[in-house]
Scaffold this active site. Structure first.
Site, short mmCIF file in Angstrom:
data_model
loop_
_atom_site.label_atom_id
_atom_site.label_comp_id
_atom_site.label_asym_id
_atom_site.label_seq_id
_atom_site.Cartn_x
_atom_site.Cartn_y
_atom_site.Cartn_z
CG HIS A 126 0.57 6.32 -0.75
ND1 HIS A 126 -0.61 6.91 -1.14
CD2 HIS A 126 0.31 5.71 0.44
CE1 HIS A 126 -1.56 6.66 -0.24
NE2 HIS A 126 -1.02 5.92 0.72
CG HIS A 160 -1.59 1.30 1.49
ND1 HIS A 160 -2.83 1.63 1.00
CD2 HIS A 160 -1.17 2.38 2.20
CE1 HIS A 160 -3.16 2.85 1.39
NE2 HIS A 160 -2.16 3.32 2.12
CD GLU A 161 2.32 3.57 3.78
OE1 GLU A 161 2.78 4.65 3.35
OE2 GLU A 161 1.25 3.50 4.42
CG ASP A 169 -6.48 0.71 0.53
OD1 ASP A 169 -5.37 0.57 1.07
OD2 ASP A 169 -7.47 1.16 1.13
CD GLU A 211 -4.13 6.70 2.48
OE1 GLU A 211 -4.00 5.49 2.76
OE2 GLU A 211 -3.17 7.49 2.40
#
EC number: 3.4.24.84
Length: 424
Positions: A288, A284-285, A366, A362
């Site tokens: 970004h 997930h990070e 995801d 976000e």
């Protein structure tokens, strides 16, 4: 007839306080609901829900008190002329110390020293109660009073070391900037932000926490493999001892260009059931990064900063504006403070807009992790983080839309399930 700038600012502050209190009351009603949202039934235990509910209610009641005291103090400081009085007193101290009261930089530093002292005194009771009553009551706080005091001393020391040269530079730029002042101010703050982003994780963060390399093993191997598959230039992989202060958990990445680093909280490693859940959080990070969210956010902040400095240059010489707040002179710092107060309406709108963008990011991160095949691990990882952090399970839609930079868990799980079905 002079425009009542100060009275207008105070009036808007009170209006915003009433509006946000209305949202807080809506959220309080949601927090009092005795049942889980349907999406979380069977996913989160009733015991965890009750603990989360109690923690959220405690924080909500504390927030009501803190915000009420804050609006009273802020309104009184402006309405009763305490700000110009404090500026005058901070200048009167300088001759007693053998310093020139006409030197604006020295006068400003004296003023800031007083403001910082006042802020620490007024904030201390709330910080102590939040840390040693609420956080301790719900099993999060791991700090001793000595650690708390030591951190406060370190923070003050950093302010004393870093603050004066930054303040002096800003005053110098404003005094000498001329017609290109906004550009010079923005350029200085841009460079300063890059410097701080570089030195904070290397020099400042280690003053408060211990960072150790993640030991060799399956977890490290899986994270490095994931990073390599995405061409993420991972140089270092750390574990931070967040458990020494709190049992809250997190993970983040930082660094420029080809020098990226990932940091895992030791509490995250302890709380996740297996390594794949941790890797899903990292996926997930990394989403970004891959989707350029960090770059877009940084650019947005720089644009907003430039616009703010541009606005400041339009009003910095307004005698009526300064007089409305009780000032006969026009100090640089005071001008910046007054300007920040006058653009509060825009700041609320900008904050709301940034939250909308952040929530969209976000969802995208995801979805990125789901497309990599981590849906079955990301879902329980998010649930575990929600459980262990005792985050609110029931949220009011208006409250979350206005305040939250991350979507509520229910919305994230629903989106993950929808994205997972697309990939099947």
């Amino acid at each position: 007839m002079a425009i009542p700038f100060m009275e207008t600012v105070v009036g808007f502050m009170i209006v915003m306080y009433i509006f946000e209190t209305y949202l807080d009351l809506r959220q309080l009603t949601a927090l009092k609901l005795p049942t889980l949202p349907k999406t979380l039934v069977g996913v989160i235990s009733q015991e965890k829900f009750e603990k989360s509910r109690a923690y959220s209610l405690d924080k909500s009641y504390f927030h009501f008190v803190h915000e009420f005291v804050t609006i009273l103090m802020d309104s009184a400081i402006l309405f009763f002329g305490i700000l110009p009085w404090f500026w005058k007193m901070s200048g009167a101290v300088l001759p007693r110390l053998g310093l020139d009261p006409e030197n604006e930089i020295l006068h400003t530093l004296s003023f800031l020293a007083g403001v910082m002292t006042w802020s620490q005194i007024t904030d201390l009771p709330f910080s102590l109660y939040s840390t040693f009553v609420i956080e301790s009551r719900h099993g999060f706080n791991k700090q001793t009073i000595w650690m708390f005091i030591r951190d406060m001393i370190k923070g003050t020391f950093l302010s004393v070391i870093l603050g004066p040269p930054i303040v002096a530079a800003i005053i110098f730029i404003v005094q000498k900037g001329g017609p290109y002042l906004a550009i010079y101010l923005w350029a200085f703050m841009f460079i300063l932000s890059l410097v701080m982003m570089t030195i904070y994780p290397v020099l400042i963060a280690p003053l408060f926490n211990k960072f150790t390399p993640l030991p060799d093993g399956d977890l490290r191997e899986k994270i490095e493999k994931l990073a390599s598959s995405l061409k993420f230039p991972l140089k270092k992989l750390f574990v931070v001892d967040g458990s020494t202060r709190s049992s809250h958990s997190n993970a983040y990445m930082y660094g420029f260009f080809k020098n990226k680093r990932i940091v895992l909280y030791d509490t995250l490693i302890q709380q996740c059931k297996n390594e794949d859940e941790i890797v899903a959080v990292i996926a997930h990070e990394l989403g970004h990064w891959k989707l350029n969210h960090t770059t877009y956010s940084f650019i947005a902040v720089q644009i907003l900063a430039f616009l703010q400095f541009g606005g400041y240059t339009l009003v910095r010489n307004s005698t009526d504006l300064f007089r409305s707040f009780g000032f006969d002179t026009q100090p640089v710092l005071i001008g910046l403070i007054i300007f920040q107060h006058t653009v509060i309406p825009l700041q609320h709108l900008v904050s709301f807009g940034l939250n909308l963008v952040s929530r969209a990011f976000e969802f995208q991160a995801d979805a990125f992790a789901v497309k990599l095949g981590y849906a079955k691990d990301l879902r329980p990882a998010l649930v575990k983080l929600q459980e262990e952090n005792l985050s609110a399970m029931n949220t009011d839609p208006l409250y979350s839309a206005y305040h939250y930079s991350h979507p509520p868990l229910v919305e994230r799980l629903r989106a993950i399930d929808g994205e997972d079905k697309k990939t099947d």
